[in-house]
Design a protein around this motif. Structure first.
Motif, mmCIF file in Angstrom:
data_model
loop_
_atom_site.group_PDB
_atom_site.id
_atom_site.type_symbol
_atom_site.label_atom_id
_atom_site.label_comp_id
_atom_site.label_asym_id
_atom_site.label_seq_id
_atom_site.Cartn_x
_atom_site.Cartn_y
_atom_site.Cartn_z
ATOM 1 N N GLN A 292 -2.937 -47.453 -18.135
ATOM 2 C CA GLN A 292 -2.454 -48.831 -18.142
ATOM 3 C C GLN A 292 -2.940 -49.592 -19.373
ATOM 4 O O GLN A 292 -2.305 -50.546 -19.814
ATOM 5 C CB GLN A 292 -2.901 -49.544 -16.867
ATOM 6 N N GLN A 293 -4.060 -49.153 -19.931
ATOM 7 C CA GLN A 293 -4.614 -49.795 -21.127
ATOM 8 C C GLN A 293 -4.079 -49.178 -22.415
ATOM 9 O O GLN A 293 -4.530 -49.515 -23.496
ATOM 10 C CB GLN A 293 -6.135 -49.705 -21.095
ATOM 11 N N GLY A 294 -3.109 -48.276 -22.292
ATOM 12 C CA GLY A 294 -2.474 -47.706 -23.482
ATOM 13 C C GLY A 294 -2.790 -46.255 -23.754
ATOM 14 O O GLY A 294 -2.220 -45.645 -24.652
ATOM 15 N N GLY A 295 -3.732 -45.675 -23.010
ATOM 16 C CA GLY A 295 -4.039 -44.256 -23.169
ATOM 17 C C GLY A 295 -4.866 -43.957 -24.405
ATOM 18 O O GLY A 295 -5.512 -44.834 -24.990
ATOM 19 N N ASN A 296 -4.855 -42.664 -24.814
ATOM 20 C CA ASN A 296 -5.596 -42.186 -25.982
ATOM 21 C C ASN A 296 -7.073 -42.544 -25.886
ATOM 22 O O ASN A 296 -7.681 -43.023 -26.837
ATOM 23 C CB ASN A 296 -4.996 -42.753 -27.272
ATOM 24 N N LEU A 297 -7.649 -42.299 -24.706
ATOM 25 C CA LEU A 297 -9.046 -42.641 -24.480
ATOM 26 C C LEU A 297 -9.586 -41.790 -23.337
ATOM 27 O O LEU A 297 -8.886 -41.558 -22.351
ATOM 28 C CB LEU A 297 -9.163 -44.130 -24.115
ATOM 29 N N ILE A 298 -10.799 -41.303 -23.508
ATOM 30 C CA ILE A 298 -11.496 -40.591 -22.429
ATOM 31 C C ILE A 298 -12.733 -41.417 -22.102
ATOM 32 O O ILE A 298 -13.586 -41.630 -22.967
ATOM 33 C CB ILE A 298 -11.906 -39.166 -22.860
ATOM 34 N N THR A 299 -12.815 -41.880 -20.892
ATOM 35 C CA THR A 299 -13.894 -42.814 -20.582
ATOM 36 C C THR A 299 -14.390 -42.620 -19.156
ATOM 37 O O THR A 299 -13.792 -41.900 -18.356
ATOM 38 C CB THR A 299 -13.412 -44.268 -20.769
ATOM 39 N N THR A 300 -15.496 -43.251 -18.856
ATOM 40 C CA THR A 300 -16.008 -43.295 -17.491
ATOM 41 C C THR A 300 -16.115 -44.747 -17.075
ATOM 42 O O THR A 300 -15.996 -45.660 -17.900
ATOM 43 C CB THR A 300 -17.389 -42.622 -17.400
ATOM 44 N N LEU A 301 -16.321 -44.972 -15.811
ATOM 45 C CA LEU A 301 -16.415 -46.330 -15.292
ATOM 46 C C LEU A 301 -17.863 -46.710 -15.040
ATOM 47 O O LEU A 301 -18.687 -45.847 -14.750
ATOM 48 C CB LEU A 301 -15.640 -46.441 -13.975
ATOM 49 N N PRO A 302 -18.173 -47.997 -15.137
ATOM 50 C CA PRO A 302 -19.525 -48.428 -14.771
ATOM 51 C C PRO A 302 -19.783 -48.184 -13.288
ATOM 52 O O PRO A 302 -18.842 -48.039 -12.493
ATOM 53 C CB PRO A 302 -19.524 -49.925 -15.096
ATOM 54 N N LYS A 303 -21.024 -48.160 -12.914
ATOM 55 C CA LYS A 303 -21.403 -47.790 -11.551
ATOM 56 C C LYS A 303 -20.797 -48.718 -10.504
ATOM 57 O O LYS A 303 -20.367 -48.267 -9.434
ATOM 58 C CB LYS A 303 -22.936 -47.793 -11.431
ATOM 59 N N ASP A 304 -20.749 -50.016 -10.796
ATOM 60 C CA ASP A 304 -20.199 -50.941 -9.802
ATOM 61 C C ASP A 304 -18.718 -50.673 -9.564
ATOM 62 O O ASP A 304 -18.210 -50.824 -8.452
ATOM 63 C CB ASP A 304 -20.421 -52.388 -10.223
ATOM 64 N N ALA A 305 -17.994 -50.236 -10.619
ATOM 65 C CA ALA A 305 -16.580 -49.910 -10.453
ATOM 66 C C ALA A 305 -16.411 -48.674 -9.574
ATOM 67 O O ALA A 305 -15.484 -48.588 -8.771
ATOM 68 C CB ALA A 305 -15.927 -49.684 -11.811
ATOM 69 N N HIS A 306 -17.318 -47.694 -9.727
ATOM 70 C CA HIS A 306 -17.264 -46.504 -8.870
ATOM 71 C C HIS A 306 -17.519 -46.878 -7.407
ATOM 72 O O HIS A 306 -16.891 -46.335 -6.495
ATOM 73 C CB HIS A 306 -18.279 -45.465 -9.341
ATOM 74 N N SER A 307 -18.426 -47.822 -7.189
ATOM 75 C CA SER A 307 -18.699 -48.267 -5.817
ATOM 76 C C SER A 307 -17.462 -48.923 -5.208
ATOM 77 O O SER A 307 -17.126 -48.685 -4.037
ATOM 78 C CB SER A 307 -19.867 -49.261 -5.814
ATOM 79 N N LYS A 308 -16.766 -49.719 -6.026
ATOM 80 C CA LYS A 308 -15.553 -50.376 -5.548
ATOM 81 C C LYS A 308 -14.458 -49.355 -5.237
ATOM 82 O O LYS A 308 -13.729 -49.487 -4.254
ATOM 83 C CB LYS A 308 -15.052 -51.381 -6.584
ATOM 84 N N LEU A 309 -14.359 -48.331 -6.090
ATOM 85 C CA LEU A 309 -13.351 -47.293 -5.865
ATOM 86 C C LEU A 309 -13.627 -46.529 -4.576
ATOM 87 O O LEU A 309 -12.709 -46.216 -3.811
ATOM 88 C CB LEU A 309 -13.319 -46.319 -7.048
ATOM 89 N N SER A 310 -14.900 -46.218 -4.344
ATOM 90 C CA SER A 310 -15.266 -45.510 -3.116
ATOM 91 C C SER A 310 -14.882 -46.341 -1.889
ATOM 92 O O SER A 310 -14.340 -45.821 -0.913
ATOM 93 C CB SER A 310 -16.766 -45.218 -3.091
ATOM 94 N N ARG A 311 -15.159 -47.625 -1.978
ATOM 95 C CA ARG A 311 -14.825 -48.511 -0.848
ATOM 96 C C ARG A 311 -13.309 -48.627 -0.702
ATOM 97 O O ARG A 311 -12.796 -48.656 0.414
ATOM 98 C CB ARG A 311 -15.456 -49.885 -1.057
ATOM 99 N N ARG A 312 -12.616 -48.689 -1.822
ATOM 100 C CA ARG A 312 -11.154 -48.783 -1.776
ATOM 101 C C ARG A 312 -10.552 -47.585 -1.050
ATOM 102 O O ARG A 312 -9.649 -47.727 -0.226
ATOM 103 C CB ARG A 312 -10.585 -48.870 -3.189
ATOM 104 N N VAL A 313 -11.047 -46.386 -1.374
ATOM 105 C CA VAL A 313 -10.552 -45.164 -0.718
ATOM 106 C C VAL A 313 -10.747 -45.260 0.794
ATOM 107 O O VAL A 313 -9.853 -44.922 1.579
ATOM 108 C CB VAL A 313 -11.266 -43.920 -1.284
#
Length: 564
Positions: A292-313
């Motif tokens: 969604q941000q345009g691609g051409n990037l390999i990245t990881t998420l900050p820890k708080d974002a991972h916590s939000k993703l886990s809760r979202r699932v």
């Protein structure tokens, strides 16, 4: 290739049907008896189904008719691409045939062979399409088992999805640290359109070789048509260096250089996620963000974002259960009429306290429900409960209305007005006791879609009223105030919160009140938190007030003070 348009006349000629009212109905009956069968409109909205489809998909007519076909497909790029491909063929009046992966209401995958036939009018405009399906899950399962037995992807020689999951399970059992990397070739489907089948195979082969060369000591697998995964102990900076490696090493197809780039996500175990399901979900969600941000990037998420993703699932999973078992609750926010100083209506709001997740706030729930398509189910649930409550107040002699928030997505269903009227009839709620709240985004979309306007006017003629919520919050068009049957508008809370500190905001609010009254529209204010705000808004001529200063949202058992 010539375009094929299908009308009843074409079908009559091709099938040698002499008596359409009789023989065509027999043909349809035969198709419905032998195959999964459903009808969609030009926008992909499901209009009708047969019992075979409902039985296999696990959906009920109430939950699927009027909804989009997208809820029938897995949330994967390849499935979305094929779905768009099918709709584009149908829009052109062309038949589509092929296999497609689908998912049941509970999320289980199955495969079908599809014949999609557009039905056009005399002007060759597609009115709706017949979708005829035959299940081929056993055939696909056998193919998958053959791949699993070899543990390799037959096209690239990389590890299969099944084998990659087996390796991760083993790593998790042994508590071995690793990073799961999910990579997707950017603009793959654009490149695919420019190539023939042989060139596509060459591109995939060359990309596979580059993966093996840069990651020689990592487990590499193919997860989808253009998605690849790594299980690796390598550091983030080295993994991210693969982007530069691709720039320096383009692939060659017929002696022409093709520069590739990738979008990628990195999910670390155990730092980011701790279960296989959460690792995979986090990787897919992270990858979508990168795209969604345009691609051409390999990245990881900050820890708080991972916590939000886990809760979202977890929220997505538990929400399906909560809807089926009606664990959601409706609470009511009082709206005070400034002239009579009495409560004349309550805004119905959904609340959810999960046994597994605890309190799930509306700020968490609503966006997830919208993205998963479950917002329609929530809207129906709240509408039914609210109408039952309004009917009960009516029987007790109280002249109290109930306000229900509905989304434009629900009104894309051309039968939505009928659905609302049916719920009113079933619950015994007089139509004039229901007020539907819509957003400015809803109003803007409705302005451009004739069927939505017609449905709103049909409900208005029955006695249902419409309230424009969050007025002034971001959409400049005011034409919908002329086109839509809006009885009231609510000044957005952002203006109310700033009114006592900013004279310009005060003037804006006065202007909104004057605008509404000049159009004979009642003006309400929401988000009132102080006595000062309430007095100033009343002095400006606001017809109604709501907010925590008046009352917080209340359960039905807590409303007795308003009925004495």
């Amino acid at each position: 290739m010539a375009q094929t348009n299908y009308t009843l006349d074409h079908l009559q000629q091709s099938l040698e049907i002499k008596d359409i009212p009789t023989e065509w109905e027999q043909v349809k009956a035969g198709l419905k008896e032998g195959f999964m069968f459903y009808v969609i409109d030009a926008n992909g909205i499901i209009l009708s189904t047969n019992s075979k489809f409902l039985e296999r998909s696990e959906w009920t007519p109430k939950r699927v008719i009027g909804k989009s076909i997208w809820q029938l497909l897995p949330d994967e790029e390849s499935s979305r691409h094929k779905g768009h491909q099918i709709l584009q063929h149908l829009e052109r009046g062309s038949v589509w045939q092929g296999s497609l992966e689908k998912c049941t209401k509970s999320g289980l995958s199955y495969w079908v062979q599809i014949l999609a036939i557009p039905i056009c009018d005399e002007d060759d405009t597609v009115q709706h399409s017949y979708i005829i399906e035959e299940e081929i899950t056993d055939k696909k399962t056998m193919q998958t088992k053959l791949e699993e037995a070899a543990y390799v992807d037959l096209e690239t020689g990389l590890l299969s999805r099944y084998k990659m999951e087996e390796i991760m399970k083993e790593q998790l059992t042994q508590k071995v640290e690793f990073t799961y990397v999910l990579l997707s070739i950017d603009k793959f489907y654009t490149l695919k359109e420019l190539m023939n089948e042989q060139h596509e195979e060459t591109l995939l082969h060359e990309f596979t070789q580059l993966l093996k060369k840069y990651f020689p000591d990592s487990e590499i697998g193919r997860m989808g048509r253009n998605e690849f995964a790594l299980i690796t102990p390598l550091s983030d900076w080295y993994i991210q260096g693969f982007s530069d490696f691709l720039k320096a090493n383009p692939v060659y197809i017929e002696a022409k250089s093709v520069a590739l780039s990738v979008s990628g996500s990195m999910t670390r175990y155990p730092d980011d996620q701790k279960t296989l399901h959460h690792i995979v979900e986090a990787a897919h969600n992270s990858l979508q963000r990168v795209k969604q941000q345009g691609g051409n990037l390999i990245t990881t998420l900050p820890k708080d974002a991972h916590s939000k993703l886990s809760r979202r699932v977890e929220i997505e999973k538990e929400l399906l259960i909560a809807l089926d078992q009606q664990h959601l609750e409706v609470v009511y926010l009082p709206i005070i009429d400034t002239a009579s100083k009495r409560v004349t209506s309550f805004e119905a709001l959904v609340r959810w306290e999960s046994d597994v997740l605890g309190q799930v706030s509306p700020e968490e729930l609503i966006p997830i429900a919208e993205q998963t398509g479950l917002i329609n189910d929530i809207g129906t649930f709240v509408l039914e409960k609210s109408c039952l409550q309004a009917a009960d107040w009516h029987r007790q002699g109280y002249d109290i209305k109930v306000n229900v928030n509905l989304s434009v997505r629900e009104f894309h269903d051309k039968n939505m007005a009928r659905t609302v009227i049916k719920i009113l009839q079933q619950t015994g709620c007089p139509a004039n006791r229901l007020q539907i709240e819509i957003t400015e985004k809803f109003a803007l979309e409705a302005e451009a879609e004739k069927t939505i306007i017609e449905q709103m006017h049909a409900l208005n003629r029955e006695g249902v009223r419409f309230v424009l919520d969050d007025f002034g919050s971001g959409y400049a068009s005011l034409r919908y105030l002329q086109l839509l049957p809006i009885e009231s508008l609510k000044i957005d809370r952002v203006f109310i919160q700033a009114m006592t500190q900013n004279d310009k905001v005060m003037r804006l609010i006065k202007g909104m009140v004057s605008l509404g009254h000049s159009l004979q529209i009642r003006v309400l204010a929401e988000g009132i938190e102080t006595e000062q705000q309430a007095k100033q808004l009343q002095a400006m001529g606001c017809d109604g007030l709501q907010g925590f200063h008046i009352s917080k949202p209340l359960k039905v058992s807590e409303l007795s003070a308003y009925f004495q």
